[in-house]
Enzyme design. Sequence first.
Site, mmCIF file in Angstrom:
data_model
loop_
_atom_site.group_PDB
_atom_site.id
_atom_site.type_symbol
_atom_site.label_atom_id
_atom_site.label_comp_id
_atom_site.label_asym_id
_atom_site.label_seq_id
_atom_site.Cartn_x
_atom_site.Cartn_y
_atom_site.Cartn_z
ATOM 1 N N HIS A 106 42.700 26.173 -63.710
ATOM 2 C CA HIS A 106 41.960 27.056 -62.704
ATOM 3 C C HIS A 106 42.301 26.683 -61.405
ATOM 4 O O HIS A 106 42.757 27.600 -60.411
ATOM 5 C CB HIS A 106 40.472 27.120 -62.876
ATOM 6 C CG HIS A 106 39.992 27.941 -64.278
ATOM 7 N ND1 HIS A 106 40.202 29.024 -64.572
ATOM 8 C CD2 HIS A 106 39.650 27.128 -65.444
ATOM 9 C CE1 HIS A 106 39.801 29.336 -65.864
ATOM 10 N NE2 HIS A 106 39.216 27.904 -66.351
ATOM 11 N N HIS A 132 36.038 28.873 -50.275
ATOM 12 C CA HIS A 132 35.933 27.717 -49.895
ATOM 13 C C HIS A 132 37.473 27.029 -50.043
ATOM 14 O O HIS A 132 37.856 26.190 -49.007
ATOM 15 C CB HIS A 132 34.891 26.650 -50.601
ATOM 16 C CG HIS A 132 34.969 27.175 -51.950
ATOM 17 N ND1 HIS A 132 34.578 28.294 -52.401
ATOM 18 C CD2 HIS A 132 35.182 26.438 -53.314
ATOM 19 C CE1 HIS A 132 34.878 28.257 -53.790
ATOM 20 N NE2 HIS A 132 35.343 27.310 -54.448
ATOM 21 N N ASP A 149 38.434 18.027 -54.174
ATOM 22 C CA ASP A 149 37.305 17.796 -54.820
ATOM 23 C C ASP A 149 35.996 18.977 -54.175
ATOM 24 O O ASP A 149 35.936 19.136 -53.098
ATOM 25 C CB ASP A 149 36.278 16.595 -54.763
ATOM 26 C CG ASP A 149 35.428 16.394 -55.953
ATOM 27 O OD1 ASP A 149 36.025 16.258 -57.153
ATOM 28 O OD2 ASP A 149 34.481 15.793 -55.750
ATOM 29 N N THR A 150 35.504 19.885 -55.121
ATOM 30 C CA THR A 150 34.676 20.855 -54.919
ATOM 31 C C THR A 150 32.911 20.518 -55.320
ATOM 32 O O THR A 150 33.108 20.049 -56.507
ATOM 33 C CB THR A 150 35.168 22.022 -55.202
ATOM 34 O OG1 THR A 150 36.400 22.156 -54.665
ATOM 35 C CG2 THR A 150 34.277 23.240 -55.120
HETATM 36 P P1 IMP Z 1 35.412 19.417 -59.413
HETATM 37 O O1 IMP Z 1 35.990 19.582 -58.050
HETATM 38 O O2 IMP Z 1 36.387 19.575 -60.535
HETATM 39 O O3 IMP Z 1 34.558 18.105 -59.534
HETATM 40 O O4 IMP Z 1 34.677 20.656 -59.722
HETATM 41 C C1 IMP Z 1 33.121 20.437 -59.456
HETATM 42 C C2 IMP Z 1 32.473 21.728 -60.448
HETATM 43 O O5 IMP Z 1 32.362 22.864 -59.452
HETATM 44 C C3 IMP Z 1 33.078 22.123 -61.470
HETATM 45 O O6 IMP Z 1 32.105 22.436 -62.322
HETATM 46 C C4 IMP Z 1 33.833 23.404 -61.334
HETATM 47 O O7 IMP Z 1 33.804 24.155 -62.499
HETATM 48 C C5 IMP Z 1 33.104 23.904 -60.297
HETATM 49 N N1 IMP Z 1 33.810 24.573 -59.408
HETATM 50 C C6 IMP Z 1 34.814 24.065 -58.554
HETATM 51 N N2 IMP Z 1 35.506 25.097 -57.837
HETATM 52 C C7 IMP Z 1 34.815 26.171 -58.207
HETATM 53 C C8 IMP Z 1 35.010 27.507 -57.821
HETATM 54 O O8 IMP Z 1 35.911 27.842 -56.899
HETATM 55 N N3 IMP Z 1 34.200 28.539 -58.153
HETATM 56 C C9 IMP Z 1 33.448 28.005 -59.192
HETATM 57 N N4 IMP Z 1 32.966 26.945 -59.607
HETATM 58 C C10 IMP Z 1 33.902 25.996 -58.935
#
Ligand code: IMP
Length: 202
Positions: free
Chosen positions: A14, A179, A71-72
């Site tokens: 994604h 974001h 990282d989000t």
């Molecule tokens: P990570 O950056 O892969 O650790 O993501 C952290 C969490 O936030 C995961 O559960 C992702 O599915 C969710 N996440 C990250 N980016 C998005 C976004 O753009 N929309 C919705 N959920 C997000």
Amino acid sequence: MTQQAIVFSTHSAHKLAEVQALLRGKINFLSLSDIGFHQEIPEPYETLEENAKAKVEAVYAAVNKPVFAEDTGLFVEALGGKPGVYSARYAGEPSDPEANITKLLQELEGANNRKAYFKTVICFFDGTTFHFVEGICNGTIAPQRSGTQGFGYDPVFIPEGNTLSFAEMVSEDKNKVSHRAKAFQHFMMLLEQSPSNELYAH
Ligand code: IMP
């Protein structure tokens, strides 16, 4: 001038699709499958910055090319900023987006304050220096899911100034305000300012 290879360190299909759309025509980059990197990368830290850096370091050690990673997290005001850096594993491991949303909606049941924001931190290592940029998208958590686009918490996140959740938007519309879009605008500015900018240019 030959373009220098730059690698995006993510195993998320994604994120890869969103970033391909955001950087199309601006920078060409290699994915982890392009370079045959299939190892899981641990994200054990308490900040987005440290986790993004860990994703960069693991891949740089293997390929010795410039690498960026992101990282989000989703930060919910009424929950004191939770799930934050733990957004992926909010409802436990293994990471389950449906269970994460269910837990979030339960925690916010009856809450008047539903303000939240997504924050993306990008780390970029050019072979010498670690650079960091970020992007934030303010919004609210809807009382129930809607929409089927996007991923993660998208069905319950309504960006400020909108009535639709991210999951009800076509990807082009999410990519105008998200974001991740803002963080990657800052990333482009960083590369434009860098003395070796033309090495990465499309
Ligand atoms: P990570 O950056 O892969 O650790 O993501 C952290 C969490 O936030 C995961 O559960 C992702 O599915 C969710 N996440 C990250 N980016 C998005 C976004 O753009 N929309 C919705 N959920 C997000």
